[in-house]
Design a protein around this motif. Structure first.
Motif, PDB file in Angstrom:
ATOM      1  N   GLY A  89     -15.029 -60.210 -14.453  1.00 15.39           N
ATOM      2  CA  GLY A  89     -16.009 -60.852 -15.872  1.00 15.39           C
ATOM      3  C   GLY A  89     -15.632 -61.919 -16.688  1.00 15.39           C
ATOM      4  O   GLY A  89     -15.285 -62.307 -16.938  1.00 15.39           O
ATOM      5  N   LEU A  90     -13.993 -60.771 -17.129  1.00 12.00           N
ATOM      6  CA  LEU A  90     -13.308 -61.930 -17.881  1.00 12.00           C
ATOM      7  C   LEU A  90     -12.910 -63.620 -17.409  1.00 12.00           C
ATOM      8  O   LEU A  90     -12.338 -64.160 -17.720  1.00 12.00           O
ATOM      9  CB  LEU A  90     -11.763 -60.912 -18.898  1.00 12.00           C
ATOM     10  CG  LEU A  90     -12.301 -59.366 -19.080  1.00 12.00           C
ATOM     11  CD1 LEU A  90     -11.292 -58.404 -19.348  1.00 12.00           C
ATOM     12  CD2 LEU A  90     -13.309 -59.746 -21.076  1.00 12.00           C
ATOM     13  N   ARG A  91     -12.229 -62.593 -16.008  1.00 14.17           N
ATOM     14  CA  ARG A  91     -11.592 -64.009 -15.202  1.00 14.17           C
ATOM     15  C   ARG A  91     -12.056 -65.004 -15.331  1.00 14.17           C
ATOM     16  O   ARG A  91     -12.135 -66.504 -15.145  1.00 14.17           O
ATOM     17  CB  ARG A  91     -10.996 -63.209 -14.083  1.00 14.17           C
ATOM     18  CG  ARG A  91     -10.603 -64.434 -12.881  1.00 14.17           C
ATOM     19  CD  ARG A  91      -9.424 -65.173 -13.061  1.00 14.17           C
ATOM     20  NE  ARG A  91      -8.947 -65.968 -12.850  1.00 14.17           N
ATOM     21  CZ  ARG A  91      -7.526 -65.882 -12.568  1.00 14.17           C
ATOM     22  NH1 ARG A  91      -6.285 -65.446 -13.744  1.00 14.17           N
ATOM     23  NH2 ARG A  91      -6.482 -66.744 -10.944  1.00 14.17           N
ATOM     24  N   ALA A  92     -14.182 -65.152 -15.646  1.00 16.01           N
ATOM     25  CA  ALA A  92     -14.620 -65.697 -14.866  1.00 16.01           C
ATOM     26  C   ALA A  92     -15.237 -66.748 -16.099  1.00 16.01           C
ATOM     27  O   ALA A  92     -16.085 -67.890 -16.208  1.00 16.01           O
ATOM     28  CB  ALA A  92     -15.610 -65.020 -13.857  1.00 16.01           C
ATOM     29  N   ALA A  93     -15.672 -66.385 -17.495  1.00 15.03           N
ATOM     30  CA  ALA A  93     -15.911 -65.943 -18.266  1.00 15.03           C
ATOM     31  C   ALA A  93     -14.906 -66.759 -19.056  1.00 15.03           C
ATOM     32  O   ALA A  93     -13.514 -66.997 -19.061  1.00 15.03           O
ATOM     33  CB  ALA A  93     -16.302 -65.019 -19.360  1.00 15.03           C
ATOM     34  N   ASP A  94     -15.836 -67.411 -20.212  1.00 16.34           N
ATOM     35  CA  ASP A  94     -14.918 -68.729 -21.507  1.00 16.34           C
ATOM     36  C   ASP A  94     -14.712 -67.604 -22.968  1.00 16.34           C
ATOM     37  O   ASP A  94     -13.980 -68.187 -23.879  1.00 16.34           O
ATOM     38  CB  ASP A  94     -15.237 -69.941 -21.705  1.00 16.34           C
ATOM     39  CG  ASP A  94     -14.852 -70.854 -19.774  1.00 16.34           C
ATOM     40  OD1 ASP A  94     -13.906 -70.643 -19.709  1.00 16.34           O
ATOM     41  OD2 ASP A  94     -16.131 -71.339 -19.792  1.00 16.34           O
ATOM     42  N   ALA A  95     -15.299 -67.493 -22.803  1.00 15.54           N
ATOM     43  CA  ALA A  95     -15.298 -66.272 -24.470  1.00 15.54           C
ATOM     44  C   ALA A  95     -16.097 -64.995 -23.822  1.00 15.54           C
ATOM     45  O   ALA A  95     -16.970 -64.174 -22.984  1.00 15.54           O
ATOM     46  CB  ALA A  95     -16.567 -67.174 -25.330  1.00 15.54           C
ATOM     47  N   ALA A  96     -16.577 -63.686 -24.773  1.00 18.32           N
ATOM     48  CA  ALA A  96     -16.983 -62.479 -25.070  1.00 18.32           C
ATOM     49  C   ALA A  96     -17.646 -61.823 -26.033  1.00 18.32           C
ATOM     50  O   ALA A  96     -17.687 -62.119 -27.026  1.00 18.32           O
ATOM     51  CB  ALA A  96     -15.826 -61.509 -24.458  1.00 18.32           C
TER      52      ALA A  96
END
Length: 732
Positions: free
Chosen positions: A109-116
């Motif tokens: 999920g972190l790889r696919a996202a640009d923010a958390a």
């Protein structure tokens, strides 16, 4: 954000293909198990108009946690994508499991996202594993915001939770972790607890009331404004400190009134840069309500403050033979580079790949190159194949909504990529490329399995292959020493899900058996043996006699074979036969059935027959000689010893070192690792750390991690060796 003049109206909820990367937001939800991530996703989808009532899509299913295993376990076990539309933006919401066993899904999920969005429970606080993920995001500069949930709890205190978040996440700058809103409380109930009914915007100084089930904006009363002043001033100072306008602070300190729009613009830029981390509050919608508390503010933060895919540097890209390749960031017209961040099997569609496109545009029915490299140690063979893309779709619960294309910066599900595995790169077949892989946690809990029946045995290999293709945090091992099939998992829950998927998804029933470590044997002293293989049964007989001497060697020497035959007692052509026989017997073991190592075997003498001697006869004689030599000397059992490094908080160092000592471990050193943590190095017998992945998590409350690697074999203590021998003798 939430303090802008007008809220963005929700779209129809049917996520479509994005037309430009600037209109896409990819956000991942992070938080411990039970913090309320999935409930928050459903509340956001409701507010965006994507569901017809809280958590429900048109077919009556939920938008997240729709897998049958998740229903049975009552928790998320896999990454879920929920795309919604809001104010002209497409928001890809990635819901991740909070339980430590499924950290691989979180990393994807972190790889696919640009923010958390870090989701923390007002009743539970911030746990150690969430702090560790925050540090991972900080290391790569990922923008973050914090959402406080469970405000309905009697123990909930938003102000106290904000302070805890500042302490946990703002180690470098506590003033960079500040609330944008304060809760608005209703009348206290019979228990004295006043429910949160709305929010007060600190910048706009407006009230946003959700008590009717929809967000209503109003002006605060004169008695409410003084209570906001301190928090508002601190927020403004925090925003100005991150502003690129160096004159802003001087103007503010000089008493000038700073325009709210200027503050909001600076706030959004600071959030997008990952230097300011706003704290917000959220709650699910009540039955029949259209909007959950704080969900409009969150959607506006995501669309206004979080970066576009254009602002994110793509992971490194090379050609398949390793030459670096420079690409323009997030260019829909550039060469195709996409990555499979998740693989799943659908009983009706087959394999479905969740893909993030980093460059170019992915279209259905085109042929792409699928590259997978670097995971051979986890049961994944390197592969480069061309495959035809099936339909593109946007997932929504159990539904798949068809997409016409997927541009750089967007995510989509791709059907029927039969060879694609999690972590693989998709590129143009005429220009094959490979993306730098993300860091996968090492699976350190062994699960030894065997087929339950002959029918299961026939399906086991295919089922295991599909299982590890979906989950690169799982490692498949066929141990040649113990003859066991071992699935290495991240924890017990991870192992349970693997077994359930084998059983229910792939129709393979397996039995879990005790995991064996690779023991060895060696001679405790010098010994001699004579092998005599003489048989006569009509026609050609069998005749071979050899005399050997065996002596122990230092660890790591393996097996040496020395020829000291004189006078042709053993003909030259049969000396390799003797060596082959003793080595074959050494592989089988001479005491408890474990391979023999670290000895020198010297062939001294023997006899042969001109007619009846043969290669097979001398192989047998060599094996008999080694067994006779072993019968007259003490045979030591050797156990594998692992080098273990444990990264643990300073508060638990003593407990970890004591536990390692209790496992017959030797602590060889410690060193400070920064951030209040210590690195403990030890050497521990592998037989003692089979369940260490589970035990360490319990010992450190989930805040420690460890690595292990094989060091050497060492003699096993006599009492333990005797028990192992007894078990070997009693085995069927």
């Amino acid at each position: 954000m939430g303090d802008k003049a007008n809220a963005h109206p929700g779209a129809a909820g049917r996520a479509t293909a994005a037309d430009h990367p600037a209109s896409v937001r990819n956000v991942v939800l992070v938080g411990h198990s039970g913090s309320g991530k999935t409930t928050l996703v459903e509340a956001l989808a409701l507010t965006a108009g994507a569901v017809n009532r809280a958590g429900r899509v048109e077919d009556g299913g939920t938008v997240s946690d729709y897998d049958e295993i998740e229903h049975r376990q009552h928790r998320s076990v896999q990454l879920s994508l929920v795309p919604v539309e809001w104010g002209g933006y497409k928001i890809n919401i990635l819901d991740t499991p909070g339980y430590a066993d499924f950290v691989g899904e979180l990393r994807a999920g972190l790889r696919a996202a640009d923010a958390a969005l870090f989701v923390v429970s007002a009743s539970d606080g911030v746990d150690g594993s969430t702090r560790m993920v925050w540090e991972e995001c900080a290391a790569v500069g990922m923008p973050r915001a914090i959402v406080v949930t469970h405000l309905e709890s009697a123990r909930a205190d938003f102000d106290d939770m904000t302070r805890i978040c500042a302490e946990a996440f703002g180690a470098d700058d506590p003033d960079a972790v500040l609330p944008l809103y304060l809760p608005l409380h209703g009348a206290p109930g019979p228990d004295g607890h006043a429910p949160v009914t709305g929010l007060t915007g600190l910048l706009s100084q407006k009230l946003f009331d959700y008590s009717s089930g929809e967000r209503k904006e109003s002006e605060p009363g004169p008695d409410q404004l003084p209570g906001l002043a301190e928090a508002r001033n601190r927020l403004i100072e925090g925003i100005i400190a991150e502003s690129e306008d160096e004159t802003l602070m001087d103007r503010y300190l000089g008493g000038a009134e700073i325009d709210v729009k200027t503050l909001v613009d600076d706030l959004e830029r600071a959030v997008a840069r990952g230097t300011f981390f706003p704290v917000l509050a959220a709650a699910p919608a009540a039955e029949g309500a259209r909007q959950g508390l704080g969900t409009v503010e969150l959607l506006e933060l995501v669309t206004g403050g979080f970066p576009t895919p254009l602002e994110r540097a793509a992971p490194g890209v090379t050609t398949v033979d390793g030459r670096p390749r420079e690409l323009k960031p997030c260019d829909p017209d550039g060469p195709l580079v996409a990555e499979v961040v998740k693989t799943a099997s659908d009983p009706y569609v087959g394999r479905v790949s969740l893909v993030r496109v980093f460059s170019g545009t992915l279209r259905p029915d085109e042929t792409v190159h699928v590259s997978g490299h670097g995971l051979a140690d986890r049961g994944h063979e390197d592969h480069d194949v061309d495959e035809r893309v099936g339909a593109l779709s946007a997932p929504f619960g159990k539904q798949q909504r068809t997409l016409t294309h997927c541009i750089a910066g967007d995510l989509a599900c791709v059907a029927k990529l039969n060879r694609a595995e999690t972590g693989d790169t998709l590129s143009a077949k005429e220009d094959p490329l490979l993306m730098e892989p993300w860091v996968m946690p090492d699976p350190l809990l062994p699960l030894a399995i065997q087929a339950h029946s002959k029918a299961d045995e026939d399906k086991l290999s295919q089922g295991l292959g599909r299982l590890v293709a979906e989950d690169p945090t799982m490692r498949l091992e066929h141990n040649q020493d113990t003859h066991q099939v071992v699935l290495w998992c991240l924890g017990e829950a991870h192992a349970d899900v693997a077994l359930e998927r084998l059983r229910n998804r792939y129709g393979v029933q397996v039995d879990v058996v005790p995991h064996k470590v690779s023991l060895r044997e060696t001679f405790g002293g010098r010994s001699a043996g004579r092998g005599r293989h003489v048989k006569q049964s009509g026609g050609h007989g069998q005749f071979a006699i050899c005399a050997i001497e065996v002596e122990p060697l230092p660890g790591g020497s393996g097996i040496e074979f020395v020829d000291k035959v004189v006078g042709g007692a053993v003909p030259r052509q049969f000396i390799p036969s003797v060596e082959k026989g003793v080595r074959a017997q050494a592989d089988k073991g001479v005491a408890a059935g474990y391979p023999l190592i670290d000895v020198r075997i010297t062939l001294l003498d023997g006899k042969a027959h001109s007619v009846d001697s043969s290669d097979a006869a001398f192989q047998t004689a060599g094996a008999l000689a080694l067994r006779e030599a072993a019968a007259d000397v003490k045979i030591h059992l050797l156990e594998p010893v692992a080098e273990v490094t444990v990264l643990v908080g300073d508060d638990y160092v003593g407990s970890v070192m004591s536990d390692l000592s209790g496992r017959r471990g030797r602590v060889v050193g410690t060193e400070q690792a920064g951030g209040g943590r210590t690195l403990v190095r030890a050497e521990v017998p592998e037989i003692e750390i089979g369940r260490y992945a589970v035990d360490l998590r319990s010992l450190s409350h989930g805040t420690a991690r460890f690595d292990r690697r094989y060091a050497r074999h060492e003699p096993m203590p006599p009492q333990i060796a005797e028990r192992v021998r007894e078990q070997a003798e009693g085995a069927p």
